[in-house]
Enzyme design. Structure first.
Site, mmCIF file in Angstrom:
data_model
loop_
_atom_site.group_PDB
_atom_site.id
_atom_site.type_symbol
_atom_site.label_atom_id
_atom_site.label_comp_id
_atom_site.label_asym_id
_atom_site.label_seq_id
_atom_site.Cartn_x
_atom_site.Cartn_y
_atom_site.Cartn_z
ATOM 1 N N SER A 18 0.841 -1.191 0.000
ATOM 2 C CA SER A 18 0.000 0.000 0.000
ATOM 3 C C SER A 18 0.876 1.242 0.000
ATOM 4 O O SER A 18 1.650 1.481 0.934
ATOM 5 C CB SER A 18 -0.901 0.001 1.231
ATOM 6 O OG SER A 18 -1.450 1.294 1.388
ATOM 7 N N MET A 43 -8.967 8.187 -0.943
ATOM 8 C CA MET A 43 -9.850 8.611 0.161
ATOM 9 C C MET A 43 -10.415 9.998 -0.141
ATOM 10 O O MET A 43 -9.720 10.836 -0.720
ATOM 11 C CB MET A 43 -9.069 8.674 1.475
ATOM 12 C CG MET A 43 -8.394 7.358 1.847
ATOM 13 S SD MET A 43 -7.648 7.453 3.487
ATOM 14 C CE MET A 43 -6.762 5.885 3.538
ATOM 15 N N HIS A 50 -8.228 1.066 -4.270
ATOM 16 C CA HIS A 50 -9.151 0.822 -3.158
ATOM 17 C C HIS A 50 -9.872 2.138 -2.919
ATOM 18 O O HIS A 50 -9.312 3.059 -2.316
ATOM 19 C CB HIS A 50 -8.339 0.365 -1.934
ATOM 20 C CG HIS A 50 -9.158 0.173 -0.697
ATOM 21 N ND1 HIS A 50 -8.596 -0.008 0.549
ATOM 22 C CD2 HIS A 50 -10.504 0.120 -0.494
ATOM 23 C CE1 HIS A 50 -9.551 -0.139 1.451
ATOM 24 N NE2 HIS A 50 -10.715 -0.063 0.848
ATOM 25 N N ASP A 73 -6.611 -6.202 4.480
ATOM 26 C CA ASP A 73 -6.028 -4.864 4.368
ATOM 27 C C ASP A 73 -6.091 -4.171 5.726
ATOM 28 O O ASP A 73 -7.178 -3.898 6.238
ATOM 29 C CB ASP A 73 -6.814 -4.068 3.316
ATOM 30 C CG ASP A 73 -6.237 -2.686 3.083
ATOM 31 O OD1 ASP A 73 -5.161 -2.374 3.627
ATOM 32 O OD2 ASP A 73 -6.864 -1.906 2.337
HETATM 33 C C1 DX5 Z 1 -6.294 2.077 5.161
HETATM 34 C C2 DX5 Z 1 -5.862 1.462 3.867
HETATM 35 C C3 DX5 Z 1 -4.797 0.471 3.931
HETATM 36 C C4 DX5 Z 1 -3.542 0.941 4.627
HETATM 37 C C5 DX5 Z 1 -2.825 -0.226 5.208
HETATM 38 O O1 DX5 Z 1 -7.568 2.572 5.102
HETATM 39 O O2 DX5 Z 1 -6.947 0.860 3.186
HETATM 40 O O3 DX5 Z 1 -4.479 0.000 2.611
HETATM 41 O O4 DX5 Z 1 -2.649 1.592 3.789
HETATM 42 O O5 DX5 Z 1 -1.714 0.252 5.855
HETATM 43 P P1 DX5 Z 1 -1.021 -0.566 7.020
HETATM 44 O O6 DX5 Z 1 -0.457 -1.790 6.383
HETATM 45 O O7 DX5 Z 1 -0.004 0.362 7.530
HETATM 46 O O8 DX5 Z 1 -2.085 -0.893 8.013
HETATM 47 ZN ZN ZN Z 2 -6.441 -0.134 1.257
#
Ligand code: DX5
Ligand code: ZN
Length: 239
Positions: free
Chosen positions: A16, A45, A74, A183
Site C-alpha cells: 500500500s 480517500m 481501493h 487490508d
Molecule cells: C487504510 C488502507 C490500507 C492501509 C494499510 O484505510 O486501506 O491499505 O494503507 O496500511 P497498514 O499496512 O499500515 O495498516
Molecule cells: Zn487499502
C-alpha cells in the site's frame, strides 16, 4: 473481462503506497524491486467516507507512467459509481468499492468489469461478512478490512479474520475464483494467520515501507510469513 488470470493457491503481496513517502512516489515504487510485489495497492480517500484524503486520478495517471505493475485501486469514497470511468481511464487495472456506500453493489461491480477492470468489494470491520454472499460471483476480489479504513499504521483487529474464514467458505461453496484480500495492520507476525483464515492477497503498507531494512526486505518478510516460512503464526494473532 478481467485482465488478470486468478492464480488459485498462490499468496500475493500488494504493498500500500499510503505508507510511502508521497513526495517521492516514483522512488518508492522502484524501491519495491525484489520484494515480490505483483501489484500496487492505491488507497483513494475522499474525506467523507473516511476522515482522510489521499490520491486522486492524477496520481493514478502518474503511477501508470512509472510502473508496469497492475494498479489496484481501493476506493474509500462515497458515490463511487460517479467516478469509475474516470479512474479506469486514468489507468486502474482493478477497482474495489465499499459495500457500505453502494446500494446497488451488483450493478457497480458489473460496471467495473464493463470498464475492463477487475472488480472488488470491500467490507468494514463492522459489516457482516455474509453481506457479500450474494455478490461474490461478481467479484474478482473480496476485500476484508482488518482495520477501520482511513489510516495506515493501525493494529489488525483479530476478529476480522473470522470474517475472512466466512468469505473463504462461501467462495469455495460457490466454486468461485474470487481472491480474498486482507487490508490493515498486516505484517510478518500475522500474515500466516490471515492466509490460514483464507486470504490470498496481503495488503501491507507500514510493514513494507516502514521496514528497517527497506521496502524490499519488508515485502519479502510479509510474503515469506504468509507463505508459511519465516516468522509464522502466533496464536495471539487470531485471538
Ligand atoms: C487504510 C488502507 C490500507 C492501509 C494499510 O484505510 O486501506 O491499505 O494503507 O496500511 P497498514 O499496512 O499500515 O495498516
Ligand atoms: Zn487499502
Amino acid at each position: 473481462m478481467p485482465r488478470w488470470t486468478p492464480c488459485k493457491d498462490a499468496i500475493h503481496l500488494a504493498p500500500s503506497l499510503l505508507a510511502s513517502d508521497f513526495g517521492r512516489l516514483a522512488d518508492s515504487v522502484r524501491s519495491l524491486e525484489g520484494s515480490g510485489t505483483e501489484r500496487l495497492h492505491v488507497d483513494v480517500m475522499d474525506g467523507v467516507f473516511v476522515p482522510n484524503f489521499t490520491f486522486g486520478t492524477d496520481t493514478v495517471r502518474a503511477l501508470k507512467r512509472i510502473t508496469t505493475l497492475p494498479l489496484e485501486l481501493h476506493l474509500m469514497i462515497v458515490e463511487p459509481d460517479r467516478h469509475l470511468e474516470t479512474f479506469a481511464n486514468a489507468g486502474a487495472d482493478a477497482i474495489t468499492v465499499h459495500y457500505e456506500v453502494c446500494p446497488h453493489l451488483h450493478r457497480t461491480l458489473s460496471a467495473i468489469r464493463a470498464l475492463d477492470c477487475r472488480s472488488g468489494a470491500a467490507i468494514n470491520p463492522s459489516t457482516p461478512a455474509s453481506n457479500l454472499d450474494d455478490i461474490l460471483e461478481m467479484c474478482d476480489l473480496a476485500l476484508v478490512m482488518t482495520i477501520n479504513p482511513g489510516y495506515g499504521g493501525q493494529k489488525l483487529i483479530p476478529r476480522t479474520l473470522l470474517k475472512v474464514a466466512h468469505v473463504r467458505a462461501e467462495i469455495d461453496r460457490q466454486g468461485l475464483d474470487t481472491e480474498i484480500e486482507v487490508d490493515g495492520g498486516v505484517d510478518a507476525s500475522n500474515a500466516r494467520a490471515c492466509v490460514e483464515a483464507g486470504a490470498n492477497v496481503l495488503v501491507a503498507g507500514t510493514a513494507v515501507f516502514g521496514h528497517p531494512d527497506g521496502p524490499a526486505a519488508g515485502g519479502q518478510a510479509v510474503l515469506a510469513a504468509g507463505r508459511g516460512a519465516g516468522a509464522g503464526v502466533t496464536d495471539a494473532a487470531v485471538r
